[in-house]
Design a protein around this motif. Sequence first.
Motif, PDB file in Angstrom:
ATOM      1  N   VAL A 126       0.846  -1.192   0.000  1.00 33.77           N
ATOM      2  CA  VAL A 126       0.000   0.000   0.000  1.00 33.77           C
ATOM      3  C   VAL A 126       0.881   1.241   0.000  1.00 33.77           C
ATOM      4  O   VAL A 126       0.755   2.121  -0.857  1.00 33.77           O
ATOM      5  N   THR A 127       1.807   1.320   0.955  1.00 27.25           N
ATOM      6  CA  THR A 127       2.544   2.552   1.232  1.00 27.25           C
ATOM      7  C   THR A 127       3.383   3.025   0.048  1.00 27.25           C
ATOM      8  O   THR A 127       3.982   2.229  -0.664  1.00 27.25           O
ATOM      9  N   GLU A 128       3.404   4.355  -0.134  1.00 30.69           N
ATOM     10  CA  GLU A 128       4.227   4.996  -1.174  1.00 30.69           C
ATOM     11  C   GLU A 128       5.016   6.122  -0.514  1.00 30.69           C
ATOM     12  O   GLU A 128       4.698   6.516   0.614  1.00 30.69           O
ATOM     13  N   GLY A 132       1.545   7.277   3.395  1.00 27.43           N
ATOM     14  CA  GLY A 132       1.637   6.207   4.383  1.00 27.43           C
ATOM     15  C   GLY A 132       0.331   6.174   5.164  1.00 27.43           C
ATOM     16  O   GLY A 132      -0.598   5.446   4.823  1.00 27.43           O
ATOM     17  N   SER A 133       0.239   7.063   6.169  1.00 25.83           N
ATOM     18  CA  SER A 133      -1.033   7.165   6.894  1.00 25.83           C
ATOM     19  C   SER A 133      -2.133   7.637   5.945  1.00 25.83           C
ATOM     20  O   SER A 133      -3.285   7.202   6.047  1.00 25.83           O
ATOM     21  N   ASP A 134      -1.765   8.525   5.027  1.00 26.67           N
ATOM     22  CA  ASP A 134      -2.746   9.135   4.131  1.00 26.67           C
ATOM     23  C   ASP A 134      -2.909   8.279   2.867  1.00 26.67           C
ATOM     24  O   ASP A 134      -2.423   8.630   1.789  1.00 26.67           O
ATOM     25  N   VAL A 156       6.819   1.641  -1.145  1.00 26.84           N
ATOM     26  CA  VAL A 156       7.976   1.620  -0.237  1.00 26.84           C
ATOM     27  C   VAL A 156       7.616   0.926   1.075  1.00 26.84           C
ATOM     28  O   VAL A 156       6.445   0.825   1.429  1.00 26.84           O
ATOM     29  N   PHE A 157       8.664   0.481   1.771  1.00 27.12           N
ATOM     30  CA  PHE A 157       8.525  -0.144   3.103  1.00 27.12           C
ATOM     31  C   PHE A 157       7.677  -1.413   3.049  1.00 27.12           C
ATOM     32  O   PHE A 157       6.887  -1.670   3.968  1.00 27.12           O
ATOM     33  N   ILE A 158       7.803  -2.197   2.011  1.00 27.68           N
ATOM     34  CA  ILE A 158       6.923  -3.358   1.877  1.00 27.68           C
ATOM     35  C   ILE A 158       7.566  -4.599   2.517  1.00 27.68           C
ATOM     36  O   ILE A 158       8.646  -5.034   2.099  1.00 27.68           O
ATOM     37  N   GLY A 381      -0.865   1.347  10.993  1.00 30.32           N
ATOM     38  CA  GLY A 381      -1.560   2.459  11.629  1.00 30.32           C
ATOM     39  C   GLY A 381      -0.739   2.960  12.804  1.00 30.32           C
ATOM     40  O   GLY A 381      -0.549   2.241  13.791  1.00 30.32           O
ATOM     41  N   THR A 382      -0.228   4.200  12.685  1.00 30.74           N
ATOM     42  CA  THR A 382       0.605   4.759  13.765  1.00 30.74           C
ATOM     43  C   THR A 382      -0.250   4.955  15.028  1.00 30.74           C
ATOM     44  O   THR A 382      -1.486   4.916  14.966  1.00 30.74           O
ATOM     45  N   SER A 383       0.425   5.211  16.146  1.00 26.74           N
ATOM     46  CA  SER A 383      -0.329   5.451  17.388  1.00 26.74           C
ATOM     47  C   SER A 383      -1.236   6.678  17.244  1.00 26.74           C
ATOM     48  O   SER A 383      -2.351   6.701  17.781  1.00 26.74           O
ATOM     49  N   GLU A 384      -0.744   7.685  16.503  1.00 24.67           N
ATOM     50  CA  GLU A 384      -1.573   8.890  16.303  1.00 24.67           C
ATOM     51  C   GLU A 384      -2.850   8.528  15.545  1.00 24.67           C
ATOM     52  O   GLU A 384      -3.948   9.002  15.884  1.00 24.67           O
ATOM     53  N   ILE A 385      -2.693   7.690  14.524  1.00 26.75           N
ATOM     54  CA  ILE A 385      -3.870   7.294  13.732  1.00 26.75           C
ATOM     55  C   ILE A 385      -4.820   6.441  14.584  1.00 26.75           C
ATOM     56  O   ILE A 385      -6.046   6.597  14.519  1.00 26.75           O
TER      57      ILE A 385
HETATM   58  C1  LIG Z   1       9.402  -1.929   8.935  1.00 27.00           C
HETATM   59  C2  LIG Z   1       8.206  -1.456   8.199  1.00 27.00           C
HETATM   60  C3  LIG Z   1       7.363  -2.388   7.579  1.00 27.00           C
HETATM   61  C4  LIG Z   1       6.259  -1.947   6.841  1.00 27.00           C
HETATM   62  N1  LIG Z   1       5.487  -2.857   6.152  1.00 27.00           N
HETATM   63  C5  LIG Z   1       4.545  -2.408   5.280  1.00 27.00           C
HETATM   64  C6  LIG Z   1       3.872  -3.297   4.395  1.00 27.00           C
HETATM   65  O1  LIG Z   1       4.089  -4.515   4.413  1.00 27.00           O
HETATM   66  N2  LIG Z   1       2.984  -2.786   3.503  1.00 27.00           N
HETATM   67  C7  LIG Z   1       2.701  -1.447   3.444  1.00 27.00           C
HETATM   68  O2  LIG Z   1       1.906  -1.037   2.607  1.00 27.00           O
HETATM   69  N3  LIG Z   1       3.312  -0.568   4.297  1.00 27.00           N
HETATM   70  C8  LIG Z   1       4.234  -1.012   5.186  1.00 27.00           C
HETATM   71  N4  LIG Z   1       4.879  -0.125   6.029  1.00 27.00           N
HETATM   72  C9  LIG Z   1       4.538   1.283   5.969  1.00 27.00           C
HETATM   73  C10 LIG Z   1       3.839   1.787   7.236  1.00 27.00           C
HETATM   74  O3  LIG Z   1       2.545   1.276   7.313  1.00 27.00           O
HETATM   75  C11 LIG Z   1       3.883   3.333   7.195  1.00 27.00           C
HETATM   76  O4  LIG Z   1       5.225   3.717   7.382  1.00 27.00           O
HETATM   77  C12 LIG Z   1       2.993   3.933   8.256  1.00 27.00           C
HETATM   78  O5  LIG Z   1       1.637   3.744   7.911  1.00 27.00           O
HETATM   79  C13 LIG Z   1       3.220   5.437   8.444  1.00 27.00           C
HETATM   80  O6  LIG Z   1       3.227   6.110   7.219  1.00 27.00           O
HETATM   81  P1  LIG Z   1       4.419   7.127   6.880  1.00 27.00           P
HETATM   82  O7  LIG Z   1       5.692   6.397   7.121  1.00 27.00           O
HETATM   83  O8  LIG Z   1       4.182   7.659   5.511  1.00 27.00           O
HETATM   84  O9  LIG Z   1       4.277   8.272   7.943  1.00 27.00           O
HETATM   85  P2  LIG Z   1       3.336   9.559   7.804  1.00 27.00           P
HETATM   86  O10 LIG Z   1       1.968   9.157   7.410  1.00 27.00           O
HETATM   87  O11 LIG Z   1       4.040  10.574   6.966  1.00 27.00           O
HETATM   88  O12 LIG Z   1       3.298  10.062   9.309  1.00 27.00           O
HETATM   89  C14 LIG Z   1       4.316  10.879   9.898  1.00 27.00           C
HETATM   90  C15 LIG Z   1       3.824  11.270  11.294  1.00 27.00           C
HETATM   91  O13 LIG Z   1       2.634  12.080  11.183  1.00 27.00           O
HETATM   92  C16 LIG Z   1       1.578  11.467  11.916  1.00 27.00           C
HETATM   93  N5  LIG Z   1       0.321  11.698  11.196  1.00 27.00           N
HETATM   94  C17 LIG Z   1       0.073  11.493   9.878  1.00 27.00           C
HETATM   95  N6  LIG Z   1      -1.195  11.820   9.581  1.00 27.00           N
HETATM   96  C18 LIG Z   1      -1.769  12.206  10.735  1.00 27.00           C
HETATM   97  C19 LIG Z   1      -3.076  12.655  11.099  1.00 27.00           C
HETATM   98  N7  LIG Z   1      -4.070  12.741  10.211  1.00 27.00           N
HETATM   99  N8  LIG Z   1      -3.301  12.984  12.386  1.00 27.00           N
HETATM  100  C20 LIG Z   1      -2.314  12.893  13.318  1.00 27.00           C
HETATM  101  N9  LIG Z   1      -1.056  12.478  13.040  1.00 27.00           N
HETATM  102  C21 LIG Z   1      -0.793  12.139  11.770  1.00 27.00           C
HETATM  103  C22 LIG Z   1       1.936   9.998  11.992  1.00 27.00           C
HETATM  104  O14 LIG Z   1       1.291   9.360  13.061  1.00 27.00           O
HETATM  105  C23 LIG Z   1       3.446  10.069  12.158  1.00 27.00           C
HETATM  106  O15 LIG Z   1       3.763  10.323  13.494  1.00 27.00           O
HETATM  107  C24 LIG Z   1       5.960  -0.558   6.788  1.00 27.00           C
HETATM  108  C25 LIG Z   1       6.793   0.361   7.438  1.00 27.00           C
HETATM  109  C26 LIG Z   1       7.902  -0.060   8.108  1.00 27.00           C
HETATM  110  C27 LIG Z   1       8.802   0.955   8.736  1.00 27.00           C
END
Ligand SMILES: Cc1cc2nc3c(=O)[nH]c(=O)nc-3n(C[C@H](O)[C@H](O)[C@H](O)COP(=O)(O)OP(=O)(O)OC[C@H]3O[C@@H](n4cnc5c(N)ncnc54)[C@H](O)[C@@H]3O)c2cc1C
Length: 396
Positions: A126-128, A132-134, A156-158, A381-385
């Motif tokens: 999913v992630t690009e 990520g969160s978005d 990325v991060f797959i 899903g981050t803790s914030e999400i």
């Molecule tokens: C080791 C690892 C394995 C992974 N495996 C996979 C996988 O198999 N498949 C896949 O698709 N992805 C994978 N991921 C991706 C992972 O799901 C994303 O990194 C994660 O969802 C966060 O997205 P981001 O890194 O773009 O951070 P961002 O979305 O840019 O977030 C940055 C910060 O802003 C905060 N934030 C963002 N939006 C909001 C909001 N609306 N309100 C409050 N705070 C917010 C976040 O909580 C975070 O603290 C992996 C990542 C890692 C590091």
Amino acid sequence: MDFSLSEEHIELQKWVHEFAEREIRPVAAYYDETEEFPWPVLKKAAEAGLYSIDIYLQAHQDPTGLTLPIILEEAFWGCAGIGLALFGTGLPLSAVAAAGTPEQLFEWAPKMFGTPEDPKVAAFGVTEPQAGSDVRSLRTRAKRVGDEWVLNGQKVFISNGRYADVYVIVATVDPELGHRGQASFLITKDDPGIRPGKKEKKLGIRASDTSEVLLEDCRIPGDRVLGGMDRLEQKLDKARRGESSGRSSAALRTFEMTRPSVAAQAVGIARAALEFATDYAKERKTFGVPISRHQSIQNHLADMAVEVECARLLVHKAAWMAASGQPFNKAEGSMSKLKAAEVAVRVTEQAVQVLGGYGYIKDFPVEKWYRDSKIYTIFEGTSEIQRMVIARALTE
Ligand SMILES: Cc1cc2nc3c(=O)[nH]c(=O)nc-3n(C[C@H](O)[C@H](O)[C@H](O)COP(=O)(O)OP(=O)(O)OC[C@H]3O[C@@H](n4cnc5c(N)ncnc54)[C@H](O)[C@@H]3O)c2cc1C
């Protein structure tokens, strides 16, 4: 109300624990150091039946919902990096189970796992870089060209991105429709135009692979869209007419159902740290007595134990809710993921503290558990999400 585990669950727990103790723990430091993918452990798990579709089938049929949390806590007690290598395929499998047709699940699940002689893994992309969160902002495009789909984009991060035989890739079919214009596609590593890119070097869970996946004019047959072409057309038509598809609430429910499994992994890491720190505290002497006699160390151990119990109770409750079809009115699935992730980070940090200098060096495993735990506040899903999802459930 009965909190005791059934005999079957206790047997299962014992079986996975023994596997983790025998096959995972002893090699955890090696794979952490080298960042190699633990194929030999995966093969042993496949031979033992722990890496198999049957495990997920068994979990699906368990009315208590506890099968998967029990397995995951024990396996991740062994090592979270190796645990992810063994259970990362569960993520694309869940995606196909949730959004695919029964025929797709039947055809693709075996391809994801391979055989005990020749095990395979799968990845969920999913992630690009900009999303990520978005997830609404995905840029990977899937275009229909004749009987085929052509995909272009960068994931990325797959997890398992470098080694997967099967990929489930989320892409945008109609960018004007935002997340409602997205669909998931089944792609094999041998399809033209898909290849792994950069392999990431990580803070923790280093035995698991995290890689970029590149799609460059990747051509796949038209029937590889999850759920089938007709369902996709109906969904897109509804979105164009501005009608509700019910998809978003279905997707949210799926997330709520899968989050306790991720949370159980974090509980496994936290428990490992609690057990190790407790044993250490009984042995290590300062000022003539074991450090377990010092009030401050007792406070650490007591807080760690309480937090691990709290996290596990939330996990088991949410898993039971998912299995018994209860509505997640307070986003209890997200609660379990949020709590367990933060407990794992806090408890492993306290374990480092209890060991003092020995907690900080690689002769002991607690510094690794501290590093491993951090991912749980970020992925799935981050803790914030999670907090956002819980607050929405409470206020909307
Ligand atoms: C080791 C690892 C394995 C992974 N495996 C996979 C996988 O198999 N498949 C896949 O698709 N992805 C994978 N991921 C991706 C992972 O799901 C994303 O990194 C994660 O969802 C966060 O997205 P981001 O890194 O773009 O951070 P961002 O979305 O840019 O977030 C940055 C910060 O802003 C905060 N934030 C963002 N939006 C909001 C909001 N609306 N309100 C409050 N705070 C917010 C976040 O909580 C975070 O603290 C992996 C990542 C890692 C590091």
